[in-house]
Design a protein around this motif. Structure first.
Motif, PDB file in Angstrom:
ATOM      1  N   GLY A 258     -16.084  54.128  25.644  1.00 37.74           N
ATOM      2  CA  GLY A 258     -16.216  52.694  25.888  1.00 37.74           C
ATOM      3  C   GLY A 258     -15.844  51.833  24.700  1.00 37.74           C
ATOM      4  N   ALA A 259     -14.966  52.322  23.851  1.00 39.49           N
ATOM      5  CA  ALA A 259     -14.601  51.584  22.642  1.00 39.49           C
ATOM      6  C   ALA A 259     -13.552  50.520  22.941  1.00 39.49           C
ATOM      7  CB  ALA A 259     -14.053  52.550  21.587  1.00 39.49           C
ATOM      8  N   THR A 260     -13.528  49.506  22.088  1.00 40.18           N
ATOM      9  CA  THR A 260     -12.448  48.527  22.086  1.00 40.18           C
ATOM     10  C   THR A 260     -11.336  49.095  21.219  1.00 40.18           C
ATOM     11  OG1 THR A 260     -14.010  46.698  22.344  1.00 40.18           O
ATOM     12  CG2 THR A 260     -11.818  46.165  21.473  1.00 40.18           C
ATOM     13  N   LEU A 261     -10.107  49.085  21.727  1.00 41.50           N
ATOM     14  CA  LEU A 261      -8.989  49.734  21.040  1.00 41.50           C
ATOM     15  C   LEU A 261      -7.934  48.704  20.648  1.00 41.50           C
ATOM     16  CD1 LEU A 261      -7.276  52.222  20.200  1.00 41.50           C
ATOM     17  CD2 LEU A 261      -6.560  52.408  22.597  1.00 41.50           C
ATOM     18  N   VAL A 262      -7.586  48.699  19.364  1.00 43.79           N
ATOM     19  CA  VAL A 262      -6.481  47.870  18.874  1.00 43.79           C
ATOM     20  C   VAL A 262      -5.486  48.806  18.208  1.00 43.79           C
ATOM     21  CG1 VAL A 262      -5.769  45.957  17.405  1.00 43.79           C
ATOM     22  CG2 VAL A 262      -8.039  45.927  18.470  1.00 43.79           C
ATOM     23  N   LEU A 263      -4.222  48.717  18.598  1.00 44.67           N
ATOM     24  CA  LEU A 263      -3.242  49.635  18.025  1.00 44.67           C
ATOM     25  C   LEU A 263      -1.935  48.931  17.706  1.00 44.67           C
ATOM     26  CD1 LEU A 263      -1.063  50.546  20.506  1.00 44.67           C
ATOM     27  CD2 LEU A 263      -3.176  51.573  21.337  1.00 44.67           C
ATOM     28  N   VAL A 264      -1.316  49.383  16.636  1.00 39.86           N
ATOM     29  CA  VAL A 264       0.022  48.962  16.250  1.00 39.86           C
ATOM     30  C   VAL A 264       0.994  49.999  16.784  1.00 39.86           C
ATOM     31  CG1 VAL A 264       1.607  48.714  14.290  1.00 39.86           C
ATOM     32  CG2 VAL A 264      -0.708  47.753  14.168  1.00 39.86           C
ATOM     33  N   THR A 265       2.069  49.548  17.414  1.00 36.48           N
ATOM     34  CA  THR A 265       3.013  50.516  17.954  1.00 36.48           C
ATOM     35  C   THR A 265       4.423  49.947  18.064  1.00 36.48           C
ATOM     36  OG1 THR A 265       3.420  52.058  19.779  1.00 36.48           O
ATOM     37  CG2 THR A 265       2.535  49.904  20.374  1.00 36.48           C
ATOM     38  N   HIS A 266       5.409  50.827  17.924  1.00 32.63           N
ATOM     39  CA  HIS A 266       6.791  50.514  18.256  1.00 32.63           C
ATOM     40  C   HIS A 266       7.145  51.120  19.615  1.00 32.63           C
ATOM     41  CE1 HIS A 266       7.494  49.690  13.859  1.00 32.63           C
ATOM     42  NE2 HIS A 266       8.234  48.755  14.416  1.00 32.63           N
ATOM     43  N   SER A 267       6.210  51.872  20.182  1.00 35.43           N
ATOM     44  CA  SER A 267       6.467  52.583  21.429  1.00 35.43           C
ATOM     45  C   SER A 267       6.278  51.654  22.631  1.00 35.43           C
ATOM     46  CB  SER A 267       5.507  53.785  21.555  1.00 35.43           C
ATOM     47  OG  SER A 267       5.520  54.294  22.873  1.00 35.43           O
ATOM     48  N   HIS A 268       7.353  51.445  23.387  1.00 36.31           N
ATOM     49  CA  HIS A 268       7.248  50.616  24.589  1.00 36.31           C
ATOM     50  C   HIS A 268       6.356  51.286  25.630  1.00 36.31           C
ATOM     51  CE1 HIS A 268      10.194  47.790  23.105  1.00 36.31           C
ATOM     52  NE2 HIS A 268      11.071  48.763  22.903  1.00 36.31           N
ATOM     53  N   THR A 269       6.384  52.626  25.653  1.00 36.08           N
ATOM     54  CA  THR A 269       5.535  53.360  26.596  1.00 36.08           C
ATOM     55  C   THR A 269       4.065  53.091  26.320  1.00 36.08           C
ATOM     56  OG1 THR A 269       7.179  55.123  26.794  1.00 36.08           O
ATOM     57  CG2 THR A 269       4.924  55.646  27.464  1.00 36.08           C
ATOM     58  N   LEU A 270       3.680  53.141  25.054  1.00 34.05           N
ATOM     59  CA  LEU A 270       2.290  52.887  24.689  1.00 34.05           C
ATOM     60  C   LEU A 270       1.928  51.426  24.908  1.00 34.05           C
ATOM     61  CD1 LEU A 270      -0.381  53.794  23.635  1.00 34.05           C
ATOM     62  CD2 LEU A 270       0.549  53.847  21.322  1.00 34.05           C
ATOM     63  N   ALA A 271       2.809  50.514  24.537  1.00 33.42           N
ATOM     64  CA  ALA A 271       2.530  49.085  24.713  1.00 33.42           C
ATOM     65  C   ALA A 271       2.293  48.741  26.179  1.00 33.42           C
ATOM     66  CB  ALA A 271       3.678  48.256  24.151  1.00 33.42           C
ATOM     67  N   ARG A 272       3.052  49.363  27.076  1.00 35.28           N
ATOM     68  CA  ARG A 272       2.901  49.082  28.499  1.00 35.28           C
ATOM     69  C   ARG A 272       1.542  49.499  29.032  1.00 35.28           C
ATOM     70  NH1 ARG A 272       8.452  50.630  28.891  1.00 35.28           N
ATOM     71  NH2 ARG A 272       7.846  52.769  29.427  1.00 35.28           N
ATOM     72  N   ARG A 273       0.870  50.415  28.340  1.00 30.95           N
ATOM     73  CA  ARG A 273      -0.418  50.908  28.816  1.00 30.95           C
ATOM     74  C   ARG A 273      -1.601  50.133  28.215  1.00 30.95           C
ATOM     75  NH1 ARG A 273      -0.340  57.383  29.096  1.00 30.95           N
ATOM     76  NH2 ARG A 273      -2.309  56.923  30.134  1.00 30.95           N
ATOM     77  N   CYS A 274      -1.310  49.104  27.457  1.00 32.21           N
ATOM     78  CA  CYS A 274      -2.356  48.248  26.904  1.00 32.21           C
ATOM     79  C   CYS A 274      -2.706  47.128  27.887  1.00 32.21           C
ATOM     80  CB  CYS A 274      -1.901  47.626  25.582  1.00 32.21           C
ATOM     81  SG  CYS A 274      -1.608  48.820  24.261  1.00 32.21           S
ATOM     82  N   ASP A 275      -3.954  46.658  27.829  1.00 32.64           N
ATOM     83  CA  ASP A 275      -4.365  45.531  28.668  1.00 32.64           C
ATOM     84  C   ASP A 275      -3.650  44.247  28.252  1.00 32.64           C
ATOM     85  OD1 ASP A 275      -6.373  47.138  29.948  1.00 32.64           O
ATOM     86  OD2 ASP A 275      -7.673  46.819  28.214  1.00 32.64           O
ATOM     87  N   ARG A 276      -3.352  44.172  26.973  1.00 33.99           N
ATOM     88  CA  ARG A 276      -2.827  42.933  26.407  1.00 33.99           C
ATOM     89  C   ARG A 276      -1.922  43.273  25.230  1.00 33.99           C
ATOM     90  NH1 ARG A 276      -7.151  39.384  23.356  1.00 33.99           N
ATOM     91  NH2 ARG A 276      -5.873  37.766  22.404  1.00 33.99           N
ATOM     92  N   VAL A 277      -0.860  42.500  25.064  1.00 33.50           N
ATOM     93  CA  VAL A 277       0.086  42.747  23.979  1.00 33.50           C
ATOM     94  C   VAL A 277       0.293  41.458  23.180  1.00 33.50           C
ATOM     95  CG1 VAL A 277       2.465  43.340  23.390  1.00 33.50           C
ATOM     96  CG2 VAL A 277       1.276  44.619  25.184  1.00 33.50           C
ATOM     97  N   VAL A 278       0.114  41.548  21.869  1.00 30.28           N
ATOM     98  CA  VAL A 278       0.382  40.438  20.964  1.00 30.28           C
ATOM     99  C   VAL A 278       1.622  40.792  20.144  1.00 30.28           C
ATOM    100  CG1 VAL A 278      -0.438  39.234  18.893  1.00 30.28           C
ATOM    101  CG2 VAL A 278      -1.979  39.582  20.833  1.00 30.28           C
ATOM    102  N   ARG A 279       2.614  39.918  20.192  1.00 29.37           N
ATOM    103  CA  ARG A 279       3.852  40.125  19.435  1.00 29.37           C
ATOM    104  C   ARG A 279       3.822  39.260  18.180  1.00 29.37           C
ATOM    105  NH1 ARG A 279       8.815  42.008  20.868  1.00 29.37           N
ATOM    106  NH2 ARG A 279       8.197  41.997  23.073  1.00 29.37           N
ATOM    107  N   LEU A 280       4.084  39.906  17.048  1.00 28.56           N
ATOM    108  CA  LEU A 280       4.139  39.173  15.793  1.00 28.56           C
ATOM    109  C   LEU A 280       5.580  38.999  15.337  1.00 28.56           C
ATOM    110  CD1 LEU A 280       1.126  40.454  15.743  1.00 28.56           C
ATOM    111  CD2 LEU A 280       1.240  39.913  13.323  1.00 28.56           C
ATOM    112  N   ARG A 281       5.804  37.883  14.655  1.00 29.32           N
ATOM    113  CA  ARG A 281       7.107  37.637  14.045  1.00 29.32           C
ATOM    114  C   ARG A 281       6.892  36.834  12.771  1.00 29.32           C
ATOM    115  NH1 ARG A 281       9.516  35.169  18.012  1.00 29.32           N
ATOM    116  NH2 ARG A 281      10.361  37.074  18.920  1.00 29.32           N
ATOM    117  N   ASP A 282       7.388  37.334  11.664  1.00 32.86           N
ATOM    118  CA  ASP A 282       7.274  36.653  10.368  1.00 32.86           C
ATOM    119  C   ASP A 282       5.828  36.267  10.035  1.00 32.86           C
ATOM    120  OD1 ASP A 282      10.062  36.791  10.027  1.00 32.86           O
ATOM    121  OD2 ASP A 282      10.353  34.917  11.123  1.00 32.86           O
ATOM    122  N   GLY A 283       4.902  37.178  10.340  1.00 35.35           N
ATOM    123  CA  GLY A 283       3.512  36.959   9.969  1.00 35.35           C
ATOM    124  C   GLY A 283       2.746  35.997  10.843  1.00 35.35           C
TER     125      GLY A 283
END
Length: 231
Positions: A194-219
């Motif tokens: 039941g943990a809250t999960l935050v992950l950094v990824t370049h994998s589109h496969t993994l990103a698609r399986r997240c509830d929410r995606v935040v995209r960063l650009r230039d900080g």
């Protein structure tokens, strides 16, 4: 009402470099809710890993505020932050960070022992079983494949039952097959504990399986999207 587990308010991060001060993150305002899986994506150098480090108190914000489980991380010293992570967070790194002189079982048991759990080794065995490595419990990291080392790292991070699990490119050093297996294990551990999960990824496969995606650009946060069809 869904509880907020992580909150950043106008958080900024600047570090001193050879050429002077480098501004890495700018005015990050973001909330992560209990049980959510949040993926941090963006090009190299966009600040993804730095943002994850702020969330875990592994870097101190140089502006704004970072709050985790109601605790203001920006007001804690290094010892207080270490205790907070030990009791409330699990962190998985791309490069595993296993202790080379310890067996797989000892690596997983170490954070439990530091937290004072008398059943540290029993719990460690159960976590290794959950990632399919009972037969490798007495092997040292150098005797394990990259995929096996990352499984040990996952078991170590999840063994203390953290409320927050942070993962920095957990599949970055693995081939496609091992990467897919780690994704399944990571999401399975999230569901089981039941943990809250935050992950950094370049994998589109993994990103698609997240509830929410935040995209960063230039900080900065360039996009924040909730994925209704997350698996």
């Amino acid at each position: 009402m869904i509880a907020t587990v992580l909150s950043l308010e106008n958080a900024a991060l600047s570090l001193d470099g050879n050429a002077g001060q480098v501004d890495i993150l700018h005015d990050i305002t973001l909330s992560v809710h209990k049980g959510e899986t949040l993926g941090l994506i963006g090009p190299s150098g966009s600040g993804k890993s730095s943002l994850l480090m702020l969330m875990g108190g592994l870097e101190q914000a140089t502006g704004g505020q970072v709050t985790a489980l109601g605790q203001n991380l920006t007001r804690m010293n290094e010892d207080e932050l270490a205790r907070f992570r030990r009791n409330s967070m699990g962190v998985v790194f791309q490069n595993f960070h296993l202790i080379p002189t310890m067996t797989a079982l000892e690596n997983v048991a170490t954070p439990l022992e530091l937290a004072g759990h008398k059943d540290a080794f029993q719990r460690a065995e159960a976590e290794l079983e959950s990632v399919g490595l009972t037969h490798r419990r007495d092997h040292y990291p150098a005797q394990l494949s990259g995929g096996e080392q990352q499984r040990v790292a996952l078991a170590r991070a999840s063994a203390p039952r953290p409320q927050i699990l942070l993962a920095d490119e957990p599949t970055g050093n693995l081939d496609e097959t091992n990467g897919a297996a780690i994704i399944d294990l990571l999401l399975g551990l999230r569901d089981r504990h039941g943990a809250t999960l935050v992950l950094v990824t370049h994998s589109h496969t993994l990103a698609r399986r997240c509830d929410r995606v935040v995209r960063l650009r230039d900080g900065r946060i360039a996009d924040d999207t909730r994925q209704e069809a997350a698996e």
